[in-house]
Scaffold this motif. Structure first.
Motif, PDB file in Angstrom:
ATOM      1  N   THR C   3      70.079  41.247   9.772  1.00  0.00           N
ATOM      2  CA  THR C   3      70.501  42.751  10.774  1.00  0.00           C
ATOM      3  C   THR C   3      71.904  42.468  10.514  1.00  0.00           C
ATOM      4  N   ASP C   4      72.658  43.773  10.254  1.00  0.00           N
ATOM      5  CA  ASP C   4      74.257  43.043  10.623  1.00  0.00           C
ATOM      6  C   ASP C   4      74.099  43.701  12.281  1.00  0.00           C
ATOM      7  N   GLU C   5      75.452  43.484  12.939  1.00  0.00           N
ATOM      8  CA  GLU C   5      75.832  43.653  14.772  1.00  0.00           C
ATOM      9  C   GLU C   5      75.426  45.017  14.616  1.00  0.00           C
ATOM     10  N   GLN C   6      75.002  45.519  15.440  1.00  0.00           N
ATOM     11  CA  GLN C   6      74.235  47.443  15.534  1.00  0.00           C
ATOM     12  C   GLN C   6      75.917  47.767  15.706  1.00  0.00           C
ATOM     13  N   LEU C   8      78.567  49.788  17.574  1.00  0.00           N
ATOM     14  CA  LEU C   8      78.719  50.020  19.339  1.00  0.00           C
ATOM     15  C   LEU C   8      79.944  51.328  19.226  1.00  0.00           C
ATOM     16  N   PRO C   9      79.402  51.809  20.743  1.00  0.00           N
ATOM     17  CA  PRO C   9      80.042  52.512  20.261  1.00  0.00           C
ATOM     18  C   PRO C   9      81.952  52.306  20.504  1.00  0.00           C
ATOM     19  N   VAL C  11      85.468  51.470  22.563  1.00  0.00           N
ATOM     20  CA  VAL C  11      86.278  51.623  23.654  1.00  0.00           C
ATOM     21  C   VAL C  11      87.120  52.145  24.164  1.00  0.00           C
ATOM     22  N   ARG C  19      90.550  49.924  28.584  1.00  0.00           N
ATOM     23  CA  ARG C  19      89.712  49.148  29.874  1.00  0.00           C
ATOM     24  C   ARG C  19      89.259  47.918  29.467  1.00  0.00           C
ATOM     25  N   LYS C  20      89.164  47.279  30.034  1.00  0.00           N
ATOM     26  CA  LYS C  20      88.758  45.742  29.734  1.00  0.00           C
ATOM     27  C   LYS C  20      88.064  45.089  30.631  1.00  0.00           C
TER      28      LYS C  20
END
Lengths: 109, 109, 109, 109
Positions: C3-6, C8-9, C11, C19-20
């Motif tokens: 499964t590939d990394e989903q 993701l939103p 940032v 923001r970190k």
């Protein structure tokens, strides 16, 4: 302001006969005394809000009422599953499983 | 059996002064009317158990009381965070964060 | 099937700067090792299902993954509140409170 | 760091024979594809933490993994109750009720 008993769903089964629970007197008094305590705590929360008690303290009482209510729910669920659910399945009435799943999904929300 | 208001934790702040919440009258009456409804539902559940109402129906009322109680908790948490928590952090009192985390962990249990 | 990394939103903050978080290496490795274990358990659940393992046993592993995931969430929430949330409030940026409430409501669902 | 499949509880039933689930291929592939997505999201969360992504964004992905995992749990619970639980009760083996209650209490925690 006194609150009347909340109007509750009528329990007439769709097929005319009325399903009943059959708790022992011991179970019933255990459930009732837990609910008395919960009722007292809810009344207590109202008093805290009226007296502008610090929110964190009110939130802590709310979370203990939630736990107490979960306890009542779990006790009822256990009695229900060990009596009505088993009996209806043994009578061939497996509709009780979907009914139980619907109720559990609400409780597990 | 009439239930007296549950004995609740005293609210003396550790540093002697007493922390207070400061809700508007509108918020207070909203919270109180929700709690009145919850109190009525808890009384209603007692009545259902006394009348041997079918457990599944009782469990459904319990889950709606849980949701109503969650609603009150979330409303209080929001007011608390937007007033006391911000004020205490801006005053340099970051202890409120640990207090909030402890309470939230109970609510999120 | 790998499964590939989903996806993701992204940032990017609305106001252009990003923001970190600023965890210590110790915290990061603690979080990563917990997530490695969770990833292994999820893979294990897939194996159980492929081998027709009895559902009750699978449900028990699922509930332990839920607890482990809750633990990661609580740890992150604590770090977030004790760093970014306090800093942004002390900088006068109280929007972080509404952001936090929105996220907490999802976690408390 | 690649994670091996988590060592999982052996499934030998207490009475020597091995209880099995009996999902259709369609159900199994549905469960496996959901778990693949969850596995990908968990891997994605690790990546976010390694890249110091803002905690609030990570917490939002965690809450969506929790919901996805709850969905898998509910689907399995439904299949289990509509197959094994009904069959064992109809065979007179009501021990399955206590087994189910124990598992549900963990899921409802």
């Amino acid at each position: 302001m006194e609150t009347d008993e909340q109007a509750l769903p009528s329990v007439d089964g769709c097929c005319g006969d009325e399903r009943k629970s059959h708790h022992t007197e011991k179970t019933k008094s255990n459930l009732i005394s837990r609910l008395n305590r919960i009722e007292g705590q809810v009344r207590g929360i109202k008093g805290m809000i009226e007296k502008d008690v610090y929110c964190d303290d009110v939130l802590n009482v709310i979370s203990s009422v939630q736990s107490a209510l979960n306890g009542v729910g779990k006790m009822l669920l256990e009695h229900h599953m060990k009596s009505c659910v088993v009996e209806r399945i043994q009578d061939g009435d497996t509709e009780v499983i979907q009914e139980l799943l619907t109720t559990m999904n609400k409780l597990m929300k």
